[in-house]
Design a protein around this motif. Structure first.
Motif, PDB file in Angstrom:
ATOM      1  N   SER A 204      -2.222   5.765   2.066  1.00  0.00           N
ATOM      2  CA  SER A 204      -0.825   5.373   1.925  1.00  0.00           C
ATOM      3  C   SER A 204      -0.496   4.989   0.487  1.00  0.00           C
ATOM      4  O   SER A 204       0.526   5.418  -0.065  1.00  0.00           O
ATOM      5  CB  SER A 204      -0.520   4.200   2.861  1.00  0.00           C
ATOM      6  OG  SER A 204       0.794   3.737   2.673  1.00  0.00           O
TER       7      SER A 204
ATOM      8  N   ARG B  70       2.045   6.938  -2.182  1.00  0.00           N
ATOM      9  CA  ARG B  70       3.161   6.215  -2.780  1.00  0.00           C
ATOM     10  C   ARG B  70       3.124   6.299  -4.303  1.00  0.00           C
ATOM     11  O   ARG B  70       4.140   6.596  -4.952  1.00  0.00           O
ATOM     12  CB  ARG B  70       3.141   4.753  -2.345  1.00  0.00           C
ATOM     13  CG  ARG B  70       3.507   4.515  -0.899  1.00  0.00           C
ATOM     14  CD  ARG B  70       3.118   3.123  -0.444  1.00  0.00           C
ATOM     15  NE  ARG B  70       3.770   2.084  -1.247  1.00  0.00           N
ATOM     16  CZ  ARG B  70       3.441   0.801  -1.179  1.00  0.00           C
ATOM     17  NH1 ARG B  70       2.464   0.400  -0.366  1.00  0.00           N
ATOM     18  NH2 ARG B  70       4.081  -0.090  -1.913  1.00  0.00           N
TER      19      ARG B  70
ATOM     20  N   ILE C 193      10.203   5.328  -3.565  1.00  0.00           N
ATOM     21  CA  ILE C 193       8.961   5.894  -3.019  1.00  0.00           C
ATOM     22  C   ILE C 193       7.816   4.900  -3.167  1.00  0.00           C
ATOM     23  O   ILE C 193       7.033   4.692  -2.235  1.00  0.00           O
ATOM     24  CB  ILE C 193       8.620   7.216  -3.735  1.00  0.00           C
ATOM     25  CG1 ILE C 193       9.698   8.262  -3.450  1.00  0.00           C
ATOM     26  CG2 ILE C 193       7.249   7.730  -3.299  1.00  0.00           C
ATOM     27  CD1 ILE C 193       9.579   9.519  -4.277  1.00  0.00           C
TER      28      ILE C 193
ATOM     29  N   ALA D  21       8.265   2.049  -0.624  1.00  0.00           N
ATOM     30  CA  ALA D  21       8.122   2.415   0.789  1.00  0.00           C
ATOM     31  C   ALA D  21       8.773   1.363   1.685  1.00  0.00           C
ATOM     32  O   ALA D  21       8.224   0.966   2.709  1.00  0.00           O
ATOM     33  CB  ALA D  21       6.643   2.595   1.157  1.00  0.00           C
TER      34      ALA D  21
END
Length: 345
Positions: free
Chosen positions: A185, A189, A222, A225
């Motif tokens: 993740s 990102r 982004i 998130a």
């Protein structure tokens, strides 16, 4: 998955101009100066002959042959074999990590832009002077039947002026460690957001200033998130949380239009997002849009610094980067009130 290429096809990936002192290892990849390291990395005569011919066609703004072409190779695979889509994507991510670490070391003498980090892909067949190109992205134009003598470029001054290359080695190392071994993740990102930062830092003279603000804000979205999407208040809150801002640094605004309690960083975020809204919703004539805030801080320059420090914080929390002891002082200085002289730095 590997793309289908003719059996004898070879591939070189390179940057037009980056004055490296020697090979630079980027995880599973190595970026090396062609003319300084070709004896090590381009040993096969038929490959080297082609590359010599290809690269001698490339010139700077004074029409001198480019001396600082940098080639990116995979450490794990044989040199000059075509890269898979997955490998190419990671190569591009590695170059974007180098871009971020280089801009972090920017000054007026060693300034770089993303122009210097556009990764060029060239497929070729050793012993064959035939050459073709597919140029463009959404609108593609394919030109075939070319020879190596048709392959030349002439770079503008903004891409070939750089004489000495510096970068933040600790930041680069942290980004590469994240790319190679980071949690999925966080990796997505950071490297998805870096691509948008690279778009924002293109040095084309026709690039509108306030388009950079929008692209940088996309990068923040982004990287953050955040559930749903940012608002001015949630962006300010996310910045303060990401930087672990102490409560004693936060102040409450009495203005109804500015609810909440934030640090100087958070209040900067509120203002940056307000500018983003003015641009998106066309609230003001383009000539009335702000470049400097009320404290004299230039929006995009400050925004890039804030973004970089957010990346450092996220890497640090995963044990991939160690912040310097004077990070707090530097941040306080960069977010302090500026004058015209400061913005020349």
């Amino acid at each position: 998955m590997r793309r289908e290429y003719p059996k004898n096809c070879r591939q070189v990936l390179y940057l037009y101009h980056l004055p490296l002192k020697g090979p630079l290892f980027l995880g599973n990849f190595v970026l090396w100066p062609y003319y300084g390291s070709r004896d090590t990395y381009a040993k096969k005569p038929h490959v080297r002959k082609f590359l010599d011919k290809l690269f001698t066609q490339m010139h700077d703004f004074r029409n001198r042959p480019l001396k600082n072409i940098a080639v990116l190779s995979s450490v794990a695979s044989p040199l000059f074999l075509p890269a898979s889509k997955e490998t190419f994507a990671k190569m591009n991510d590695a170059i974007n990590a180098l871009f971020l670490s280089a801009v972090a070391e920017n000054n007026s003498l060693n300034a770089v832009a993303s122009d210097n980090f556009h990764l060029i892909t060239q497929n070729f067949t050793p012993g064959d002077d035939g050459w073709g190109i597919t140029d463009g992205s959404y609108i593609q134009i394919t030109v075939g039947g070319l020879k190596l003598t048709d392959a030349g470029v002439r770079l503008p001054p903004r891409m070939s002026h750089l004489n000495d290359f510096h970068y933040d080695a600790e930041l680069l190392d942290g980004c590469i460690r994240c790319l190679m071994n980071g949690e999925d993740s966080l990796r997505k990102r950071i490297f998805s957001s870096l691509q948008w930062v690279a778009y924002s830092y293109d040095n084309d003279p026709r690039f509108p200033y306030h388009s950079r603000i929008l692209l940088l804000m996309v990068a923040f979205e982004i990287l953050g998130a955040y559930p749903g999407s940012f608002t001015a208040m949630t962006f300010a809150k996310w910045l303060d949380e990401t930087w672990n801002t102490p409560e004693e640094r936060k102040t409450l605004s009495l203005a109804k239009s500015k609810p909440g309690s934030y640090s100087p960083l958070g209040w900067w975020g509120m203002d940056f997002y307000s500018l983003r809204n003015d641009i998106v919703h066309n609230k003001k004539d383009i000539n009335e849009l702000r470049v400097f805030d009320e404290h004299g801080r230039e929006y995009f320059k400050t925004g890039f610094f804030v973004f970089t420090e957010c990346v450092k914080e996220l890497l640090s929390k995963q044990g991939l980067y160690k912040k310097s002891e004077n990070a707090g002082l530097l941040r306080a200085w960069r977010l302090s009130e500026r004058d015209s002289q400061d913005n020349k730095l």
